[in-house]
Design a protein around this motif. Sequence first.
Motif, mmCIF file in Angstrom:
data_model
loop_
_atom_site.group_PDB
_atom_site.id
_atom_site.type_symbol
_atom_site.label_atom_id
_atom_site.label_comp_id
_atom_site.label_asym_id
_atom_site.label_seq_id
_atom_site.Cartn_x
_atom_site.Cartn_y
_atom_site.Cartn_z
ATOM 1 N N ASP A 46 -8.807 -8.062 -7.615
ATOM 2 C CA ASP A 46 -8.303 -8.326 -8.974
ATOM 3 C C ASP A 46 -7.327 -7.248 -9.438
ATOM 4 O OD1 ASP A 46 -9.460 -10.757 -9.364
ATOM 5 O OD2 ASP A 46 -11.180 -10.002 -10.511
ATOM 6 N N PHE A 47 -7.512 -6.017 -8.962
ATOM 7 C CA PHE A 47 -6.529 -4.977 -9.272
ATOM 8 C C PHE A 47 -5.159 -5.374 -8.727
ATOM 9 C CE2 PHE A 47 -4.208 -1.474 -7.250
ATOM 10 C CZ PHE A 47 -3.795 -0.762 -8.374
ATOM 11 N N TYR A 48 -5.140 -5.825 -7.466
ATOM 12 C CA TYR A 48 -3.853 -6.193 -6.868
ATOM 13 C C TYR A 48 -3.241 -7.405 -7.586
ATOM 14 C CZ TYR A 48 -4.924 -2.925 -3.109
ATOM 15 O OH TYR A 48 -5.208 -1.778 -2.396
ATOM 16 N N ARG A 49 -4.094 -8.349 -7.965
ATOM 17 C CA ARG A 49 -3.561 -9.508 -8.732
ATOM 18 C C ARG A 49 -2.953 -9.014 -10.040
ATOM 19 N NH1 ARG A 49 -8.972 -11.817 -7.011
ATOM 20 N NH2 ARG A 49 -8.475 -12.914 -5.071
ATOM 21 N N ARG A 50 -3.620 -8.053 -10.667
ATOM 22 C CA ARG A 50 -3.100 -7.466 -11.914
ATOM 23 C C ARG A 50 -1.734 -6.815 -11.666
ATOM 24 N NH1 ARG A 50 -2.907 -7.859 -17.135
ATOM 25 N NH2 ARG A 50 -2.612 -5.897 -18.210
ATOM 26 N N MET A 51 -1.548 -6.281 -10.478
ATOM 27 C CA MET A 51 -0.281 -5.614 -10.117
ATOM 28 C C MET A 51 0.801 -6.627 -9.740
ATOM 29 S SD MET A 51 -0.824 -2.375 -10.556
ATOM 30 C CE MET A 51 -1.831 -2.900 -11.932
ATOM 31 N N GLY A 52 0.452 -7.911 -9.744
ATOM 32 C CA GLY A 52 1.458 -8.930 -9.446
ATOM 33 C C GLY A 52 1.344 -9.551 -8.076
ATOM 34 N N ALA A 89 -16.855 3.808 -1.505
ATOM 35 C CA ALA A 89 -18.267 3.735 -1.884
ATOM 36 C C ALA A 89 -18.474 3.234 -3.315
ATOM 37 C CB ALA A 89 -18.914 5.106 -1.720
ATOM 38 N N VAL A 90 -17.413 3.237 -4.133
ATOM 39 C CA VAL A 90 -17.615 2.821 -5.538
ATOM 40 C C VAL A 90 -18.044 1.359 -5.645
ATOM 41 C CG1 VAL A 90 -15.969 4.496 -6.462
ATOM 42 C CG2 VAL A 90 -15.203 2.132 -6.015
ATOM 43 N N TRP A 91 -17.806 0.583 -4.591
ATOM 44 C CA TRP A 91 -18.198 -0.837 -4.671
ATOM 45 C C TRP A 91 -19.660 -1.057 -4.316
ATOM 46 C CZ3 TRP A 91 -14.570 -1.949 -7.643
ATOM 47 C CH2 TRP A 91 -13.234 -1.724 -7.360
ATOM 48 N N LEU A 140 -5.045 2.340 -0.202
ATOM 49 C CA LEU A 140 -4.848 2.781 -1.587
ATOM 50 C C LEU A 140 -6.226 3.166 -2.103
ATOM 51 C CD1 LEU A 140 -3.163 3.256 -4.102
ATOM 52 C CD2 LEU A 140 -3.368 0.825 -4.650
ATOM 53 N N PHE A 141 -6.459 4.451 -2.211
ATOM 54 C CA PHE A 141 -7.790 4.937 -2.559
ATOM 55 C C PHE A 141 -7.689 6.019 -3.633
ATOM 56 C CE2 PHE A 141 -8.463 3.184 1.692
ATOM 57 C CZ PHE A 141 -9.604 2.403 1.459
ATOM 58 N N ILE A 142 -8.461 5.820 -4.696
ATOM 59 C CA ILE A 142 -8.473 6.760 -5.818
ATOM 60 C C ILE A 142 -9.837 7.445 -5.861
ATOM 61 C CG2 ILE A 142 -8.096 6.984 -8.312
ATOM 62 C CD1 ILE A 142 -5.711 5.745 -6.723
ATOM 63 N N GLY A 161 -4.699 4.960 -14.508
ATOM 64 C CA GLY A 161 -3.322 4.597 -14.191
ATOM 65 C C GLY A 161 -2.825 5.105 -12.851
ATOM 66 N N ILE A 162 -3.675 5.835 -12.102
ATOM 67 C CA ILE A 162 -3.199 6.411 -10.833
ATOM 68 C C ILE A 162 -3.051 5.324 -9.764
ATOM 69 C CG2 ILE A 162 -3.690 8.111 -9.017
ATOM 70 C CD1 ILE A 162 -5.256 9.681 -11.207
ATOM 71 N N GLY A 163 -3.944 4.332 -9.791
ATOM 72 C CA GLY A 163 -3.809 3.227 -8.846
ATOM 73 C C GLY A 163 -2.473 2.522 -9.034
ATOM 74 N N ARG A 164 -2.138 2.260 -10.297
ATOM 75 C CA ARG A 164 -0.839 1.612 -10.576
ATOM 76 C C ARG A 164 0.320 2.488 -10.104
ATOM 77 N NH1 ARG A 164 1.172 -2.150 -14.183
ATOM 78 N NH2 ARG A 164 -0.730 -2.326 -15.420
ATOM 79 N N GLN A 165 0.224 3.786 -10.394
ATOM 80 C CA GLN A 165 1.300 4.725 -10.018
ATOM 81 C C GLN A 165 1.519 4.702 -8.503
ATOM 82 O OE1 GLN A 165 0.263 8.699 -11.271
ATOM 83 N NE2 GLN A 165 2.326 9.498 -10.949
ATOM 84 N N ASP A 189 -4.500 -6.427 2.860
ATOM 85 C CA ASP A 189 -5.812 -6.950 3.219
ATOM 86 C C ASP A 189 -6.808 -6.166 2.380
ATOM 87 O OD1 ASP A 189 -4.437 -8.483 4.981
ATOM 88 O OD2 ASP A 189 -5.006 -7.329 6.764
ATOM 89 N N ALA A 190 -7.265 -6.793 1.302
ATOM 90 C CA ALA A 190 -7.925 -6.047 0.232
ATOM 91 C C ALA A 190 -9.435 -6.000 0.387
ATOM 92 C CB ALA A 190 -7.578 -6.671 -1.118
ATOM 93 N N ASP A 191 -9.999 -4.885 -0.050
ATOM 94 C CA ASP A 191 -11.441 -4.895 -0.294
ATOM 95 C C ASP A 191 -11.670 -5.923 -1.411
ATOM 96 O OD1 ASP A 191 -13.992 -2.701 -0.052
ATOM 97 O OD2 ASP A 191 -13.972 -4.087 -1.753
ATOM 98 N N PRO A 192 -12.730 -6.759 -1.280
ATOM 99 C CA PRO A 192 -12.935 -7.774 -2.330
ATOM 100 C C PRO A 192 -13.011 -7.165 -3.732
ATOM 101 C CG PRO A 192 -14.348 -8.222 -0.445
ATOM 102 C CD PRO A 192 -13.687 -6.893 -0.166
ATOM 103 N N GLY A 193 -13.537 -5.943 -3.831
ATOM 104 C CA GLY A 193 -13.655 -5.299 -5.139
ATOM 105 C C GLY A 193 -12.307 -4.947 -5.749
ATOM 106 N N ALA A 194 -11.300 -4.789 -4.911
ATOM 107 C CA ALA A 194 -9.984 -4.368 -5.394
ATOM 108 C C ALA A 194 -9.019 -5.535 -5.579
ATOM 109 C CB ALA A 194 -9.376 -3.356 -4.422
ATOM 110 N N ALA A 239 -11.512 9.554 -10.979
ATOM 111 C CA ALA A 239 -10.128 9.501 -11.476
ATOM 112 C C ALA A 239 -9.650 8.062 -11.660
ATOM 113 C CB ALA A 239 -9.209 10.244 -10.516
ATOM 114 N N ARG A 240 -10.565 7.094 -11.483
ATOM 115 C CA ARG A 240 -10.161 5.688 -11.635
ATOM 116 C C ARG A 240 -9.909 5.371 -13.113
ATOM 117 N NH1 ARG A 240 -14.955 2.660 -9.793
ATOM 118 N NH2 ARG A 240 -13.715 0.796 -9.742
ATOM 119 N N ALA A 241 -9.274 4.240 -13.312
ATOM 120 C CA ALA A 241 -9.021 3.713 -14.658
ATOM 121 C C ALA A 241 -8.149 4.652 -15.497
ATOM 122 C CB ALA A 241 -10.340 3.406 -15.376
#
Length: 156
Positions: free
Chosen positions: A120-126, A24-26, A79-81, A89-93, A113-118, A85-87
């Motif tokens: 860029d997070f996955y791109r950040r993760m490599g 729902a955060v998106w 992968l849901f935070i 480091g738990i998503g990265r962990q 298969d990413a939510d569009p909102g997420a 509790a976002r931002a």
Amino acid sequence: MSVLRSPQPDQAAALSDLCVRSKAVWGYDAAFLEACRAALTLTADDWMDSELQVAMEGERILGLAQVRGSGQVVELDKLFIEPEARAAGIGRQLFDWCVAAARKRGAIVMTIDADPGAADFYRRMGAVDDGVVASSVIPGRFLPRLKVDLGSGPTA
Ligand SMILES: CC(C)(COP(=O)(O)OP(=O)(O)OC[C@H]1O[C@@H](n2cnc3c(N)ncnc32)[C@H](O)[C@@H]1OP(=O)(O)O)[C@@H](O)C(=O)NCCC(=O)NCCS
């Protein structure tokens, strides 16, 4: 840093609710979230046919990750935070746990298969873009597909 551990099947309902709150955060409306609910609902089968991990602070669950599949290509399924509790480091962990779990399964590629909102997070993760995939929930909706090359060492 939160502690990672395997959840228990009797936590399925709480984890399913976490997934919906997190999505729902998106800014999706109630009808969209309701349409997604079945796909975000964990059942006993998830404990049989996938690997799950939760991030804990004390007895509080702050995030959930799920890896599914076998063979050379496995999928980061969830992968849901918790929103508040976002931002932190738990998503990265939990993403790092997914990578390790996928490698342990012998995979060389992990797809997402990413939510569009997420995305860029996955791109950040490599992760890198690998086209789009049709949503299984909303006809005509397409999601970014990303993949992680597991042969190239730790992600950063
Ligand atoms: C996407 C999500 C998992 C990220 O989790 P998080 O705990 O907030 O992420 P982290 O704090 O670990 O962030 C790690 C890095 O990614 C970056 N990042 C996090 N979310 C980002 C986003 N949406 N876009 C771009 N970068 C992002 C952070 O800035 C941080 O960068 P750093 O390397 O400079 O420190 C979380 O926002 C979430 O659960 N969203 C809602 C549910 C969802 O859409 N899940 C994915 C389903 S496919």
